[in-house]
Design an enzyme around this catalytic site. Structure first.
Site, PDB file in Angstrom:
ATOM      1  N   ARG A  69     -35.712  13.494  30.195  1.00  0.00           N
ATOM      2  CA  ARG A  69     -36.008  12.331  31.029  1.00  0.00           C
ATOM      3  C   ARG A  69     -34.686  11.759  31.521  1.00  0.00           C
ATOM      4  O   ARG A  69     -33.964  11.097  30.791  1.00  0.00           O
ATOM      5  CB  ARG A  69     -36.788  11.292  30.211  1.00  0.00           C
ATOM      6  CG  ARG A  69     -36.826   9.929  30.859  1.00  0.00           C
ATOM      7  CD  ARG A  69     -37.743   8.963  30.165  1.00  0.00           C
ATOM      8  NE  ARG A  69     -37.568   8.813  28.728  1.00  0.00           N
ATOM      9  CZ  ARG A  69     -36.679   7.979  28.161  1.00  0.00           C
ATOM     10  NH1 ARG A  69     -35.875   7.261  28.894  1.00  0.00           N
ATOM     11  NH2 ARG A  69     -36.616   7.879  26.846  1.00  0.00           N
ATOM     12  N   HIS A 129     -37.368   5.234  30.323  1.00  0.00           N
ATOM     13  CA  HIS A 129     -38.703   5.516  29.780  1.00  0.00           C
ATOM     14  C   HIS A 129     -39.766   4.853  30.663  1.00  0.00           C
ATOM     15  O   HIS A 129     -40.723   5.488  31.102  1.00  0.00           O
ATOM     16  CB  HIS A 129     -38.815   4.999  28.346  1.00  0.00           C
ATOM     17  CG  HIS A 129     -40.199   5.044  27.802  1.00  0.00           C
ATOM     18  ND1 HIS A 129     -40.837   6.223  27.464  1.00  0.00           N
ATOM     19  CD2 HIS A 129     -41.095   4.063  27.545  1.00  0.00           C
ATOM     20  CE1 HIS A 129     -42.049   5.966  27.026  1.00  0.00           C
ATOM     21  NE2 HIS A 129     -42.241   4.653  27.069  1.00  0.00           N
ATOM     22  N   TYR A 188     -29.483   3.243  23.775  1.00  0.00           N
ATOM     23  CA  TYR A 188     -29.707   4.241  22.734  1.00  0.00           C
ATOM     24  C   TYR A 188     -29.245   5.659  23.087  1.00  0.00           C
ATOM     25  O   TYR A 188     -29.317   6.550  22.237  1.00  0.00           O
ATOM     26  CB  TYR A 188     -31.189   4.279  22.327  1.00  0.00           C
ATOM     27  CG  TYR A 188     -32.169   4.492  23.478  1.00  0.00           C
ATOM     28  CD1 TYR A 188     -32.424   5.765  23.966  1.00  0.00           C
ATOM     29  CD2 TYR A 188     -32.839   3.420  24.050  1.00  0.00           C
ATOM     30  CE1 TYR A 188     -33.323   5.966  25.002  1.00  0.00           C
ATOM     31  CE2 TYR A 188     -33.741   3.601  25.083  1.00  0.00           C
ATOM     32  CZ  TYR A 188     -33.979   4.876  25.556  1.00  0.00           C
ATOM     33  OH  TYR A 188     -34.870   5.073  26.604  1.00  0.00           O
TER      34      TYR A 188
END
Length: 364
Positions: free
Chosen positions: A258, A262, A271
């Site tokens: 990805r 998200h 993160y």
């Protein structure tokens, strides 16, 4: 008695046909008609450019939160390209490119992401389910449809999509167990994009692959390079052929990434590193396919430019239509209707508050 190994009926293969530089393993190249290859490229490019436009619309406050698909186009289009119209597709919430291939309109995506239920309506003759927001729940729907197909002795198949995070849900295991026991004609396509929101793949499971989880339920599994549309197509075609012959389900793990957020409510910089993203950007499925098609003389700079122009115009037309449609829908305060025969005081208060807010914005 001596201890001995148990002979299992399946093992896990890894499939890669087209590398990041467009180099091809000709011995594994699937026989895809040139017309289909061109359509796959156009669909992947449309998925990418539409994704980019949706992100712009969201940042402008013209749609709500949505989940981008950038980087995962090959895993989606390569899989659904092998389906017939009579087959079923059961998506999660990140299969925009696959949904468009299967006939969903661009404007319905825009309308749905603005919170209008009209955008989620599925035509009567469609064999596609609407998106499923709860993680993994759609796989149970897929095996139910597959059971019905087998009961009616048809040769149609079901393809369901989900992410790596969904393999940690009980629904995944229940669906695979049901598929194994009842030999349902379901192709499970896992888009392993490395992150379940902020949880990395390595912290989700100790399994070396996600594909091997199929073995516990008596199903074949295969891991493919999800950014290699040829590998995805070949694995999906093989799985569909098995299912049509009554040989049951298959789990396909597409190792992809990805490259965007998200959802638009997410900040991935908290993160994951920029270096990780850039490393995966070098493996871009769209660039990889462009190189392959150019070498096959099915694509040129002129054709790429023409396709880009056509797609840009198509997206703009869809945005215009969607925004016009939304003006004709009911007022946002209609959301308070139909929940109660007599609206309770707290909802009346909320409804009046919303109507005042909207009236003030119109006056600005």
């Amino acid at each position: 008695m001596p201890r001995s190994k148990i002979d299992l009926p399946y093992h896990i293969d890894f499939l890669s046909i087209l590398d990041a530089e467009g180099n091809l393993d000709e011995s594994l190249e699937p026989d895809i008609p040139e017309e289909t290859l061109s359509r796959i490229y156009a669909a992947m490019l449309l998925g990418r450019r539409f994704d980019e436009r949706l992100l712009n619309l969201q940042r402008q406050g013209r749609i709500g939160t949505f989940p981008p698909i950038t980087g995962q186009e090959a895993s989606q289009v390569g899989a659904v390209a092998v389906l017939r119209d009579s087959d079923w597709m059961v998506p999660s919430f990140r299969e925009t490119a696959a949904e468009i291939w299967r006939g969903r309109t661009l404007e319905s995506v825009i309308v749905a992401n603005n919170g209008f239920n009209e955008g989620a309506q599925v035509p009567e003759d469609s064999h596609n389910l609407p998106v499923s927001i709860p993680v993994g729940s759609q796989m149970l729907h897929a095996v139910g449809i597959g059971f019905g197909i087998r009961y009616r002795k048809k040769d149609d198949v079901v393809m369901t999509f989900f992410g790596d995070g969904a393999t940690s849900q009980g629904d995944f295991h229940e669906a695979l167990n049901f598929a194994g026991v009842f030999q349902t004609p379901v192709i499970f396509v896992c888009q392993n994009n490395q992150w379940a929101i902020s949880l990395p793949r390595k912290k989700q499971t100790r399994s070396q692959t996600l594909a091997q989880k199929a073995l516990a339920y008596g199903l074949p599994g295969i891991q493919v390079v999800g950014n290699d549309v040829l590998a995805v197509y070949a694995a999906a075609a093989e799985a569909v052929e098995r299912a049509r012959k009554g040989e049951g389900s298959t789990l396909i793990e597409c190792v992809t990434y990805r490259m965007s957020v998200h959802t638009t409510a997410d900040d991935p910089k908290r993160y994951r590193t920029d270096e990780e993203v850039e490393d995966w950007r070098k493996r871009d499925p769209l660039t990889r396919l462009q190189k392959y098609l150019t070498r096959k003389k099915l694509l040129s700079d002129e054709k790429i430019a023409a396709t880009e122009t056509h797609i840009k115009e198509k997206i703009q037309a869809a945005v215009d239509r969607a925004e016009q449609q939304m003006k004709e829908f009911g007022a946002p305060s209609d959301m308070f209707k139909h929940a109660y025969a007599e609206m309770p005081p707290f909802l009346i208060e909320q409804k009046e508050f919303l109507e005042r807010e909207l009236a003030e914005k119109r006056e600005e």
